[in-house]
Design a protein around this motif. Structure first.
Motif, PDB file in Angstrom:
ATOM      1  N   HIS A  44      -0.485   1.324   3.836  1.00 47.87           N
ATOM      2  CA  HIS A  44      -2.582   1.132   4.066  1.00 47.87           C
ATOM      3  C   HIS A  44      -1.972  -0.017   4.316  1.00 47.87           C
ATOM      4  O   HIS A  44      -1.744  -0.882   3.505  1.00 47.87           O
ATOM      5  N   GLN A  45      -2.709  -0.656   5.471  1.00 47.12           N
ATOM      6  CA  GLN A  45      -2.667  -2.346   5.918  1.00 47.12           C
ATOM      7  C   GLN A  45      -3.473  -2.846   4.645  1.00 47.12           C
ATOM      8  O   GLN A  45      -2.643  -4.230   4.702  1.00 47.12           O
ATOM      9  N   PHE A  46      -4.449  -2.240   4.440  1.00 49.98           N
ATOM     10  CA  PHE A  46      -4.496  -4.217   2.860  1.00 49.98           C
ATOM     11  C   PHE A  46      -3.867  -3.990   1.905  1.00 49.98           C
ATOM     12  O   PHE A  46      -4.159  -4.961   1.137  1.00 49.98           O
ATOM     13  N   ASP A  47      -3.442  -2.651   1.515  1.00 52.06           N
ATOM     14  CA  ASP A  47      -2.745  -2.430   0.461  1.00 52.06           C
ATOM     15  C   ASP A  47      -1.483  -3.006   0.360  1.00 52.06           C
ATOM     16  O   ASP A  47      -1.262  -3.832  -0.900  1.00 52.06           O
ATOM     17  N   ALA A  48      -1.117  -3.106   1.451  1.00 53.88           N
ATOM     18  CA  ALA A  48       0.327  -3.792   1.666  1.00 53.88           C
ATOM     19  C   ALA A  48      -0.170  -5.319   1.622  1.00 53.88           C
ATOM     20  O   ALA A  48       0.794  -6.042   1.422  1.00 53.88           O
ATOM     21  N   GLU A  49      -0.960  -5.625   2.046  1.00 51.69           N
ATOM     22  CA  GLU A  49      -1.853  -7.434   2.362  1.00 51.69           C
ATOM     23  C   GLU A  49      -1.270  -7.974   1.083  1.00 51.69           C
ATOM     24  O   GLU A  49      -0.880  -8.331   0.393  1.00 51.69           O
ATOM     25  N   ASP A  50      -2.337  -6.699  -0.001  1.00 52.46           N
ATOM     26  CA  ASP A  50      -2.397  -7.010  -1.563  1.00 52.46           C
ATOM     27  C   ASP A  50      -1.244  -7.255  -2.425  1.00 52.46           C
ATOM     28  O   ASP A  50      -0.639  -8.079  -3.043  1.00 52.46           O
ATOM     29  N   VAL A  51      -0.385  -5.822  -2.225  1.00 55.66           N
ATOM     30  CA  VAL A  51       1.245  -6.264  -2.666  1.00 55.66           C
ATOM     31  C   VAL A  51       1.919  -7.715  -1.891  1.00 55.66           C
ATOM     32  O   VAL A  51       2.027  -8.189  -3.190  1.00 55.66           O
ATOM     33  N   VAL A  52       2.165  -7.248  -1.131  1.00 52.24           N
ATOM     34  CA  VAL A  52       2.427  -8.841  -0.839  1.00 52.24           C
ATOM     35  C   VAL A  52       1.903 -10.267  -1.156  1.00 52.24           C
ATOM     36  O   VAL A  52       2.823 -10.759  -1.954  1.00 52.24           O
ATOM     37  N   GLN A  53       0.376 -10.339  -1.667  1.00 51.17           N
ATOM     38  CA  GLN A  53       0.261 -11.438  -2.073  1.00 51.17           C
ATOM     39  C   GLN A  53       0.253 -11.950  -3.531  1.00 51.17           C
ATOM     40  O   GLN A  53       1.084 -12.754  -4.274  1.00 51.17           O
ATOM     41  N   GLU A  54       0.448 -10.576  -3.907  1.00 50.30           N
ATOM     42  CA  GLU A  54       0.896 -10.568  -5.593  1.00 50.30           C
ATOM     43  C   GLU A  54       2.225 -10.457  -6.175  1.00 50.30           C
ATOM     44  O   GLU A  54       2.937 -11.194  -6.724  1.00 50.30           O
ATOM     45  N   ALA A  55       3.002 -10.075  -4.834  1.00 49.16           N
ATOM     46  CA  ALA A  55       4.018 -10.011  -4.882  1.00 49.16           C
ATOM     47  C   ALA A  55       4.542 -11.709  -4.496  1.00 49.16           C
ATOM     48  O   ALA A  55       5.470 -12.307  -5.796  1.00 49.16           O
TER      49      ALA A  55
END
Length: 183
Positions: A44-55
């Motif tokens: 999921h695009q938004f999940d991936a974006e959130d994950v990357v930010q958190e990482a």
């Protein structure tokens, strides 16, 4: 090539000193690859974006613990993978709490067909895999992790990871064969 490694090493050293411009430069350099890893796992695009930010937040908070600047990419990728898996697990627990339906049975057919497929179809088929199979398939086939590493990251047994991987190949085969016959 060596110049880019030296430049990245200098940027990492500047990041360790708290330089915001260096952090932004490192972010811009690594975000596309890290997003691709996260997207393939979360689907999921938004999940991936959130994950990357958190990482990136975690990485920059702990960057002072990084001993060798040349290992930053692999270190960051591991954080992204771990964050992605954590998110998938949280979502799974949440969906199980709200669902009373049985899960769908796995569809199993023979191995992947030996044909060329447009990348969009292959990615769509991967993203359509059941969650566990998608995560294991992505980590093994695309990210090239070993089964024992995948087992450690996902909290599954090595044998379960192998089963998930082979099951995912069979499901992909079926989906891709069906797309060939449908066209």
């Amino acid at each position: 090539m060596k110049e880019s490694i030296n430049l990245t090493g200098r940027l990492i050293e500047q990041c360790k000193k708290g330089d915001e411009r260096a952090r932004y430069a490192v972010y811009k350099q690594y975000v596309p690859a890290m997003y691709n890893v996260a997207y393939r796992i979360t689907a999921h695009q938004f999940d991936a974006e959130d994950v990357v930010q958190e990482a990136f937040v975690k990485a920059f908070k702990k960057i002072h613990t990084l001993k060798h600047t040349h290992t930053f990419g692999g270190w960051l990728k591991q954080i992204v993978v771990n964050e992605s898996i954590s998110l998938v697990r949280r979502q799974k627990r949440l969906s199980q709490a709200f669902e009373s339906m049985d899960s769908l049975p796995d569809e199993v057919n023979e191995g992947l067909p030996d044909m060329d497929f447009p990348m969009e179809k292959v990615m769509a088929a991967i993203l359509a895999l059941p969650e566990g199979a998608r995560v294991v398939f992505t980590l093994r086939a695309i990210e090239d992790y070993k089964f024992n590493e995948i087992a450690e990251m996902t909290g599954q047994s090595v044998n379960n990871c192998k089963v998930q991987y082979h099951r995912s190949k069979k499901i992909l085969s079926s989906q891709l064969k069906n797309s060939v016959y449908a066209n």
